[in-house]
Design an enzyme around this catalytic site. Structure first.
Site, mmCIF file in Angstrom:
data_model
loop_
_atom_site.group_PDB
_atom_site.id
_atom_site.type_symbol
_atom_site.label_atom_id
_atom_site.label_comp_id
_atom_site.label_asym_id
_atom_site.label_seq_id
_atom_site.Cartn_x
_atom_site.Cartn_y
_atom_site.Cartn_z
ATOM 1 N N ASP A 179 3.503 0.827 -19.099
ATOM 2 C CA ASP A 179 5.010 0.700 -19.264
ATOM 3 C C ASP A 179 5.493 1.650 -18.421
ATOM 4 O O ASP A 179 5.038 2.802 -18.177
ATOM 5 C CB ASP A 179 5.793 1.611 -20.737
ATOM 6 C CG ASP A 179 6.842 0.776 -20.416
ATOM 7 O OD1 ASP A 179 7.463 0.013 -19.543
ATOM 8 O OD2 ASP A 179 7.843 1.303 -21.997
ATOM 9 N N HIS B 95 9.199 -10.395 -19.763
ATOM 10 C CA HIS B 95 10.162 -9.407 -19.845
ATOM 11 C C HIS B 95 10.404 -9.376 -18.075
ATOM 12 O O HIS B 95 11.599 -9.341 -18.229
ATOM 13 C CB HIS B 95 9.149 -8.453 -20.708
ATOM 14 C CG HIS B 95 9.422 -7.366 -20.721
ATOM 15 N ND1 HIS B 95 11.314 -7.151 -21.343
ATOM 16 C CD2 HIS B 95 9.773 -6.018 -20.531
ATOM 17 C CE1 HIS B 95 11.684 -6.130 -20.822
ATOM 18 N NE2 HIS B 95 11.002 -5.133 -20.717
#
Ligand code: HEM
Length: 306
Positions: A149, A222
């Site tokens: 991330d 996403h």
């Protein structure tokens, strides 16, 4: 002279404490806040001198209602409002109250703990702590979902460009919009997916963090929905957290931005979908439990407030 920004553009550290506090109806609020402003400046200066290699800092954000309650300067930062919920067909980005937000970072837990403790001692007479999350660096900067991330975060000078208010709001130049959401993940459902299926949800490969080609990347992944263009970026500093006994495994989403409009566009894409209904599949495994917007003033402003 260039206003001195709080430490919003630094990279994710190994340990983080996030805290949200709300003021009580107390006559002491004003005095306590002044004391707090002095303390925030002191904590950052002291950490730089005492632990120069630990990259320790504490960033304070102030919510819309608190700004008014504390009678801070008007007009307010142009985009500082109470975050309005965003309701899609299936998932909603809820809004939650937050007067003050603290983002404490260091590569040693002890520094984070001491900063949180000093802040709490000052605030306790006039405010209550409503949220405290201890985030940690998970392996090579992975979210608790197992994917790296932060890869497509802006780098170099772009961090300042996208993370810090410029001339468009001259009175608040050097400040930053801070948006946070505490997400809890349904890891049982997530783990029931094959790695290949999880990769379609994120839009990147899991082990080596490579972006899928556009012709195979699903439009509801996403990154397909969160990427709103090269000229609209934010500085994300998400941290995972996990507690086996309460079964709360999550992501504390935190973004600094020169303009809140960018964050809002990403949230609209994720929750409402693009086109409408084509929402972000990450939300089928991630429930936002909070959602608040804050403004992060410069150190110069904090000094004035004190
Ligand atoms: C459920 C919580 C979330 C998790 C676990 C998560 C995780 C991830 C991961 C693994 C990536 C790919 C690697 C990277 O570039 O960082 C990513 C990218 C990204 N995320 Fe999230 N994210 C979450 C929520 C959000 C939210 C709420 C926003 C915006 C409001 C957002 C904005 C972005 C952006 C802008 C990118 C980069 C897209 C690109 O340009 O490729 N994320 N996120």
């Amino acid at each position: 002279m260039k206003p001195e920004s709080q430490n919003v553009t630094d990279y994710t550290n190994d340990n983080t404490i996030f805290m949200v506090w709300n003021f009580k109806d107390s006559p002491e609020v004003g005095d306590v806040f002044k004391k707090l402003c002095k303390l925030i400046i002191n904590l950052n200066n002291s950490a730089n001198v005492r632990f120069p290699v630990s990259r320790a800092s504490c960033v304070m954000g102030i919510g819309h209602d608190a700004w008014l309650k504390l009678q801070l300067p008007v007009p307010l930062p142009k985009e500082l409002v109470n975050f309005a919920p965003i309701a899609g067909e299936k998932h909603t980005a809820i809004s939650s109250k937050g007067d003050l937000h603290f983002h404490i970072r260091a590569d040693t837990t002890s520094i984070c703990y001491d900063m949180a403790s000093a802040i709490s001692d000052v605030l306790a007479p006039a405010a209550v702590s409503i949220e405290e999350i201890h985030g940690f660096r998970y392996w090579d900067s992975r979210s608790i979902l197992g994917f790296v991330d932060g890869t497509e975060n802006p780098h170099g000078q772009d961090r300042e460009l996208f993370g810090i208010v410029g001339d468009e709001d001259a009175a608040y130049k050097g400040g930053s919009y801070l948006f946070v959401q505490k997400y809890i993940h349904d890891l049982t459902a997530w783990k029931s997916l094959s790695t290949e299926e999880q990769e379609k949800v994120i839009g990147r490969s899991k082990s080596n963090d490579i972006e899928m080609d556009d012709d195979v990347k699903p439009s509801n992944s996403h990154i397909a929905l969160a990427n709103v263009g090269d000229d609209m970026k934010i500085v994300r500093d998400n941290m995972p957290f996990g507690n086996m006994s309460t079964n709360e495994m999550g992501t504390y989403f935190i973004a600094y931005a020169s303009t809140f409009t960018t964050v809002q566009k990403m949230l609209n894409n994720m929750f409402i979908g693009l086109p409408e209904g084509n929402y972000d599949r990450i939300l089928d495994f991630s429930i936002p439990k909070t959602g608040s917007l804050f403004f992060v003033p410069t150190f110069d402003m904090i000094d004035d407030f004190s």
